[in-house]
Enzyme design. Structure first.
Site, PDB file in Angstrom:
ATOM      1  N   SER A 158       6.040  22.459  -8.416  1.00 46.35           N
ATOM      2  CA  SER A 158       5.662  21.051  -8.612  1.00 46.35           C
ATOM      3  C   SER A 158       6.029  20.594 -10.025  1.00 46.35           C
ATOM      4  O   SER A 158       7.207  20.667 -10.392  1.00 46.35           O
ATOM      5  CB  SER A 158       4.163  20.903  -8.330  1.00 46.35           C
ATOM      6  OG  SER A 158       3.816  19.573  -8.137  1.00 46.35           O
ATOM      7  N   ASP A 328       6.017  20.116   3.132  1.00 45.03           N
ATOM      8  CA  ASP A 328       5.699  19.468   1.855  1.00 45.03           C
ATOM      9  C   ASP A 328       6.202  18.028   1.909  1.00 45.03           C
ATOM     10  O   ASP A 328       7.402  17.778   1.812  1.00 45.03           O
ATOM     11  CB  ASP A 328       6.367  20.244   0.705  1.00 45.03           C
ATOM     12  CG  ASP A 328       6.000  19.687  -0.673  1.00 45.03           C
ATOM     13  OD1 ASP A 328       6.238  20.392  -1.671  1.00 45.03           O
ATOM     14  OD2 ASP A 328       5.486  18.539  -0.742  1.00 45.03           O
ATOM     15  N   HIS A 361       2.334  20.791   0.414  1.00 44.83           N
ATOM     16  CA  HIS A 361       2.837  21.014  -0.950  1.00 44.83           C
ATOM     17  C   HIS A 361       2.169  22.212  -1.633  1.00 44.83           C
ATOM     18  O   HIS A 361       2.836  22.992  -2.332  1.00 44.83           O
ATOM     19  CB  HIS A 361       2.580  19.750  -1.771  1.00 44.83           C
ATOM     20  CG  HIS A 361       2.983  19.868  -3.200  1.00 44.83           C
ATOM     21  ND1 HIS A 361       4.280  20.091  -3.607  1.00 44.83           N
ATOM     22  CD2 HIS A 361       2.244  19.800  -4.352  1.00 44.83           C
ATOM     23  CE1 HIS A 361       4.322  20.143  -4.926  1.00 44.83           C
ATOM     24  NE2 HIS A 361       3.110  19.968  -5.399  1.00 44.83           N
TER      25      HIS A 361
HETATM   26  N1  LIG Z   1      -2.615  21.450  -6.458  1.00 49.46           N
HETATM   27  C1  LIG Z   1      -1.804  21.777  -7.601  1.00 49.46           C
HETATM   28  C2  LIG Z   1      -0.349  21.398  -7.433  1.00 49.46           C
HETATM   29  C3  LIG Z   1      -0.132  19.894  -7.501  1.00 49.46           C
HETATM   30  O1  LIG Z   1       1.198  19.609  -7.655  1.00 49.46           O
HETATM   31  C4  LIG Z   1      -2.387  21.114  -8.842  1.00 49.46           C
HETATM   32  O2  LIG Z   1      -3.475  20.598  -8.700  1.00 49.46           O
HETATM   33  O3  LIG Z   1      -1.776  21.144  -9.886  1.00 49.46           O
END
Ligand SMILES: N[C@@H](CCO)C(=O)O
Ligand SMILES: CC(=O)SCCNC(=O)CCNC(=O)[C@H](O)C(C)(C)COP(=O)(O)OP(=O)(O)OC[C@H]1O[C@@H](n2cnc3c(N)ncnc32)[C@H](O)[C@@H]1OP(=O)(O)O
Length: 391
Positions: A158, A328, A361
């Site tokens: 991410s 995702d 994701h």
């Molecule tokens: N759930 C993760 C990944 C989000 O992109 C976070 O809270 O950073």
């Protein structure tokens, strides 16, 4: 919900650079503190270092109990002895990002006077806007400080994947391998839109007080929790939510202090999201949330190259593994495919894998054996190509 003010976490390990950092926005931070953790041993020629970049609400506590929540590290299944990122072989570094709230310089840090002297008041919303590139430049200061001339690998999911891409574009000679996971080369309009809803939820909280909530002793916990609830839906998938919760009603414990749903019984999924929201505000700061979501929103790697992403990696010798997950919908596999095409056009060595899963994701944080095997295999292959010295 505990609304006591988020205090700056006193990190286990950190380093402060007294010559600070000049940010892309033009502001100079006179002092730069980076909080980080390391796992494993650096080999004699300092060639086995892997930088793990955390995502939006992650932090440096990758593979150890979180000091605030007591929960396991967010990637304990991936980083550790004999794990896909094997700390018996590699030296793993993870830094709390610039703008974060787990010890690195950010909105919770005490602001500086123009002459560099420190005040006893947090920056709050006066903290200057930071970019993903600023985060990476702050990480480079730490990597240099540790005497590492070239990273064996840089990776992350991410926003961590955005950092990995930025590392490969900014320091192509200092990255042997880059593994951008579940990410994109720019933040899409839809993703910016979701972040804006979260920011507005924080601003709408009666305890927001223009970000100076430390004065009241109460954080805008309800707004920050709603921001997290909204964002968390985007980290999952409809299939996963249906599988986990369906339309089942929650048997709320009789002594539940949770505000009973005004519209009759609560659905399990409502209760789950409320839990994720209230758990989040125990470990995260609202002003950091604004700073870091903004940094993601401004990320567009090709923007500096006339929109041609291939130019960002022209002549790159870094080896890439792009990993994405079929369900995702926040960072769709099409985004990783577009990066792979650009890297091909740039003549880079790139592998692209999309993993079938219904977890959405956050799959990169969960139990995905095929993904873990691919990670381990790619790193082993790179270690051979790099002629990595055994410990
Ligand atoms: N759930 C993760 C990944 C989000 O992109 C976070 O809270 O950073
Ligand atoms: C990569 C990074 O840099 S960031 C990652 C930072 N870490 C986090 O975000 C931690 C919070 N995030 C999460 O929990 C994410 O969902 C994940 C991906 C990390 C974990 O996902 P999973 O293991 O599938 O856990 P899940 O999302 O189902 O949540 C389980 C929690 O919900 C609770 N829960 C489940 N159903 C309900 C319900 N009906 N009502 C209330 N709570 C519920 C569980 O009790 C459990 O609580 P706990 O977290 O206090 O142990």
């Amino acid at each position: 919900m505990d609304q006591s003010v988020t205090r700056m976490h006193v990190p286990h390990s950190h380093v402060t650079f007294d010559d600070g950092i000049v940010l892309e926005c033009g502001t100079t931070l006179q002092r730069l503190t980076v909080a980080y953790r390391t796992y494993g041993t650096l080999n004699a020629d300092r060639s086995n270092a892997i930088l793990v970049c955390h995502a939006l609400t992650g932090d440096q506590y990758v593979a150890e109990r979180h000091p605030v929540t007591g929960k396991p590290g967010w990637w304990e299944a991936v980083v550790g002895p004999g794990r896909p990122i094997d700390t018996d072989r590699f030296f793993v570094i993870c830094q709390n990002v610039l703008g974060g709230c787990m010890g690195s310089t950010g909105p919770l840090s005490y602001r500086e006077n123009p002459d560099g002297t420190q005040t006893d008041e947090p920056w709050g919303t006066d903290f200057p806007p930071v970019t993903i590139r600023d985060m990476v430049r702050a990480q480079k200061r730490l990597v240099d400080h540790l005497g590492i001339k070239r990273l064996f690998a840089v990776l992350g999911g991410s926003m961590g994947g955005m950092q990995a891409l930025q590392w490969a574009a900014l320091y192509p000679d200092q990255v042997f391998a880059a593994l951008p996971i579940a990410t994109a080369s720019y933040h899409s309009a839809q993703n910016i839109a979701f972040h804006e809803v979260g920011r507005q939820a924080i601003f709408a909280d009666p305890d927001w007080r223009n970000g100076r909530y430390w004065e009241s002793g109460l954080i805008p916990a309800r707004g920050l929790a709603v921001a997290r609830m909204c964002a968390h839906i985007t980290y999952l998938s409809e299939e996963a939510l249906t599988r986990k919760f369906g339309r089942r009603l929650q048997n709320a414990p009789k002594d539940s202090t949770e505000a009973i749903n005004l519209f009759g019984d609560m659905f399990e999924v409502e209760s789950y999201l409320r839990h994720q929201g209230s758990a989040f505000v125990q470990r995260f700061d609202a002003n950091s949330y604004l700073t870091i979501t903004r940094a993601m929103d401004y990320f567009d790697l090709a923007a500096d190259f006339g929109g041609d992403l291939a130019m960002a990696f022209k002549g790159a010798r870094t080896r890439f593994l792009l990993a994405s997950f079929t369900s995702d919908w926040l960072f769709p596999t099409s985004q990783s495919r577009a990066i792979a095409r650009a890297l091909n056009r740039a003549g880079a060595n790139v592998s692209f894998v999309e993993f079938p899963t219904d977890k959405g994701h956050d799959a990169f944080l969960l139990d995905e054996p095929d993904f873990h095997r691919a990670l381990a295999g790619f790193l082993r292959g790179c270690a051979i190509h790099a002629g990595l010295q055994r410990l």
